[in-house]
Design a protein around this motif. Structure first.
Motif, PDB file in Angstrom:
ATOM      1  N   GLU A 161      49.052  36.823  44.712  1.00  0.00           N
ATOM      2  CA  GLU A 161      48.917  35.634  44.223  1.00  0.00           C
ATOM      3  C   GLU A 161      47.373  35.101  44.447  1.00  0.00           C
ATOM      4  O   GLU A 161      46.789  34.658  43.442  1.00  0.00           O
ATOM      5  CB  GLU A 161      49.812  34.702  44.525  1.00  0.00           C
ATOM      6  N   LEU A 162      46.902  35.328  45.690  1.00  0.00           N
ATOM      7  CA  LEU A 162      45.765  35.004  46.184  1.00  0.00           C
ATOM      8  C   LEU A 162      44.722  35.755  45.302  1.00  0.00           C
ATOM      9  O   LEU A 162      43.595  35.230  44.648  1.00  0.00           O
ATOM     10  CB  LEU A 162      45.313  35.194  47.569  1.00  0.00           C
ATOM     11  N   VAL A 163      44.786  37.124  45.174  1.00  0.00           N
ATOM     12  CA  VAL A 163      44.038  37.954  44.533  1.00  0.00           C
ATOM     13  C   VAL A 163      43.568  37.604  42.861  1.00  0.00           C
ATOM     14  O   VAL A 163      42.765  37.403  42.407  1.00  0.00           O
ATOM     15  CB  VAL A 163      44.096  39.356  44.581  1.00  0.00           C
ATOM     16  N   THR A 251      47.256  30.116  31.662  1.00  0.00           N
ATOM     17  CA  THR A 251      47.158  31.360  32.190  1.00  0.00           C
ATOM     18  C   THR A 251      47.511  31.668  33.688  1.00  0.00           C
ATOM     19  O   THR A 251      48.397  32.403  34.067  1.00  0.00           O
ATOM     20  CB  THR A 251      45.800  32.248  32.351  1.00  0.00           C
ATOM     21  N   ILE A 252      47.124  30.486  34.584  1.00  0.00           N
ATOM     22  CA  ILE A 252      47.677  30.523  36.002  1.00  0.00           C
ATOM     23  C   ILE A 252      49.050  30.351  35.995  1.00  0.00           C
ATOM     24  O   ILE A 252      49.949  30.811  36.867  1.00  0.00           O
ATOM     25  CB  ILE A 252      46.689  29.303  36.598  1.00  0.00           C
ATOM     26  N   VAL A 253      49.637  29.286  35.199  1.00  0.00           N
ATOM     27  CA  VAL A 253      50.901  28.914  35.452  1.00  0.00           C
ATOM     28  C   VAL A 253      51.924  29.682  35.012  1.00  0.00           C
ATOM     29  O   VAL A 253      52.976  30.428  35.530  1.00  0.00           O
ATOM     30  CB  VAL A 253      51.347  27.597  34.511  1.00  0.00           C
ATOM     31  N   LEU A 254      51.637  30.572  33.605  1.00  0.00           N
ATOM     32  CA  LEU A 254      52.595  31.566  33.286  1.00  0.00           C
ATOM     33  C   LEU A 254      52.586  32.764  34.085  1.00  0.00           C
ATOM     34  O   LEU A 254      53.586  33.456  34.182  1.00  0.00           O
ATOM     35  CB  LEU A 254      52.078  31.970  31.968  1.00  0.00           C
ATOM     36  N   SER A 255      51.368  33.360  34.699  1.00  0.00           N
ATOM     37  CA  SER A 255      51.339  34.354  35.498  1.00  0.00           C
ATOM     38  C   SER A 255      52.227  34.228  36.587  1.00  0.00           C
ATOM     39  O   SER A 255      52.689  35.098  37.201  1.00  0.00           O
ATOM     40  CB  SER A 255      49.794  34.844  35.715  1.00  0.00           C
ATOM     41  N   GLU A 256      52.143  32.966  37.178  1.00  0.00           N
ATOM     42  CA  GLU A 256      52.796  32.594  38.483  1.00  0.00           C
ATOM     43  C   GLU A 256      54.302  32.782  38.183  1.00  0.00           C
ATOM     44  O   GLU A 256      55.127  33.222  38.906  1.00  0.00           O
ATOM     45  CB  GLU A 256      52.568  31.265  39.087  1.00  0.00           C
ATOM     46  N   VAL A 257      54.577  32.136  36.792  1.00  0.00           N
ATOM     47  CA  VAL A 257      56.105  32.005  36.599  1.00  0.00           C
ATOM     48  C   VAL A 257      56.469  33.733  36.410  1.00  0.00           C
ATOM     49  O   VAL A 257      57.683  34.014  36.641  1.00  0.00           O
ATOM     50  CB  VAL A 257      56.356  31.347  35.090  1.00  0.00           C
ATOM     51  N   PHE A 258      55.774  34.474  35.606  1.00  0.00           N
ATOM     52  CA  PHE A 258      56.310  35.953  35.397  1.00  0.00           C
ATOM     53  C   PHE A 258      56.159  36.612  36.883  1.00  0.00           C
ATOM     54  O   PHE A 258      56.915  37.563  36.950  1.00  0.00           O
ATOM     55  CB  PHE A 258      55.340  36.517  34.461  1.00  0.00           C
TER      56      PHE A 258
END
Length: 311
Positions: A161-163, A251-258
C-alpha cells in the motif's frame, strides 16, 4: 613518450550531474531556498498536518475508550488516509502553482528573450524549471513521512500500500507540475497561466466524478426494467474502471478496495451472470496514462519554448 600514451576517451557527463548542474535549476533553487518563504511554508505545512493527525488520533482515543470502540488498525488506516489526502491536494494544486509562473514570469520580467539568446537549450530550460519546482514539492512530501509512519505504529498498513501510494503521488507530482509548466509557456501572463492550470487540474480531478454523477441517473432511467446482456455489463464495468483510472482520488480509493477485498495488486476475477471476467486494478493504468501525459506535456513545452516569438 607522451605521444605513445593513448589518450583516454572523453567521458560523457552523468545525466544526474548534468541535471543538477543546470544553471536554471541552481538559480531557481538558490532563490527559493535562501528566502524565508520556503521554510515558513514548510513549517506551516508540517504544523497543520501534525495538528490534523493529532485531532484524528484524539478522536480515535476517545472512541476507543468506549465499549466496542475502533481497533488500532482502523486508526492506522485513518491516519494514513489523512496524510495521503493532504499529499494529493499538494500535488494537484500546490505543485502546479510553482510551475505556472516559471516561464510566464520570465516573459513578464522581459528576461525570456534574453534567456533564449544564451547557449541554454530548450530542453535544459524546461528541465531546469521543472526540477527546481519538483524539488520543493518532493521536499514537502518527504517531510511528511515521519508523520505517515505513525500509521505503521498503529498497524493496518502494508508495504505494498505504501509503495503504490508513493508511486501514484510521485507520477502525479510530475504530471501536474508539467501541466503548469506547459500553460506557463503558452500564456503571456502568470495570472492567465495560473487560472488555466487550476482549471485543468480541477477538470482532471473532478471531471470524471462529475461525468459519472450525470450519467448514472440518465443510464438508470434508460435501462430501468431492462435486462442487460453480459457483454454490456462487462463493458460498463470496464468503462467505469477506465474512467476511475484517469482520476487520482478515485484510483487511490478503488485500488485500496481491490487490495483489501480481492487481495488484488494487478488483476482479479469476478463473476457476471455466470461468466468469469478478468478485471484490473486502476493504479497501474493510472501510472501508464499519466506517464504518457507527462511525456506529451514535456514535448509540447519544449516545442513551445523553441518557437521564435512573434512581434
Amino acid at each position: 613518450m607522451a605521444d605513445l600514451v593513448e589518450k583516454s576517451p572523453a567521458r560523457r557527463p552523468h545525466l544526474l550531474r548534468t541535471l543538477l548542474q543546470n544553471p536554471v535549476t541552481v538559480k531557481e533553487l538558490r532563490s527559493r531556498m535562501r528566502g524565508r518563504r520556503a521554510f515558513v511554508v514548510l513549517t506551516v505545512y508540517l504544523l497543520l498536518m501534525s495538528g490534523f493527525i493529532t485531532v484524528l488520533y484524539g478522536l480515535y482515543a476517545t472512541a476507543a475508550a468506549q465499549p466496542y470502540g475502533p481497533e488500532a488498525r482502523q486508526a492506522g488506516k485513518t491516519v494514513f488516509g489523512a496524510v495521503l489526502g493532504i499529499q494529493v491536494l499538494l500535488v494537484i494544486f500546490i505543485g502546479p502553482s510553482f510551475t505556472a509562473g516559471a516561464i510566464s514570469g520570465e516573459k513578464e520580467r522581459q528576461t525570456y528573450n534574453l534567456l533564449r539568446t544564451t547557449l541554454l537549450s530548450a530542453h535544459a530550460l524546461v528541465a531546469g524549471k521543472l526540477i527546481s519546482a519538483l524539488s520543493y514539492v518532493l521536499l514537502l512530501i518527504l517531510a511528511a513521512i515521519p508523520l505517515q509512519s505513525i500509521a505503521f505504529l498503529l498497524g493496518g498498513i502494508s508495504l505494498i500500500e505504501l509503495v503504490i501510494a508513493a508511486l501514484l503521488i510521485f507520477v502525479s507530482a510530475i504530471a501536474f507540475a508539467l501541466l503548469g509548466l506547459f500553460f506557463s509557456s503558452l500564456m503571456r501572463s502568470t495570472l492567465a497561466a495560473s487560472v488555466t492550470t487550476f482549471a485543468a487540474s480541477l477538470l482532471l480531478t473532478l471531471g470524471g466524478p462529475a461525468l459519472a454523477l450525470v450519467m448514472l441517473p440518465i443510464g438508470s432511467t434508460i435501462l430501468s426494467g431492462r435486462t442487460l446482456a453480459p457483454i454490456v455489463e462487462v463493458l460498463l464495468a470496464y468503462g467505469g474502471l477506465s474512467l476511475a483510472a484517469t482520476n487520482l482520488p478515485a484510483t487511490i480509493v478503488l485500488s485500496e478496495v481491490f487490495l483489501l477485498q480481492e487481495d488484488a495488486i494487478f488483476f482479479f476475477t469476478n463473476t457476471i451472470n455466470g461468466y468469469t471476467v478478468l478485471f484490473f486494478s486502476p493504479w497501474f493504468v493510472y501510472l501508464i496514462l499519466y506517464t504518457f501525459l507527462s511525456l506529451i506535456l514535456y514535448w509540447l513545452t519544449v516545442r513551445r519554448v523553441r518557437r521564435i516569438p512573434k512581434k
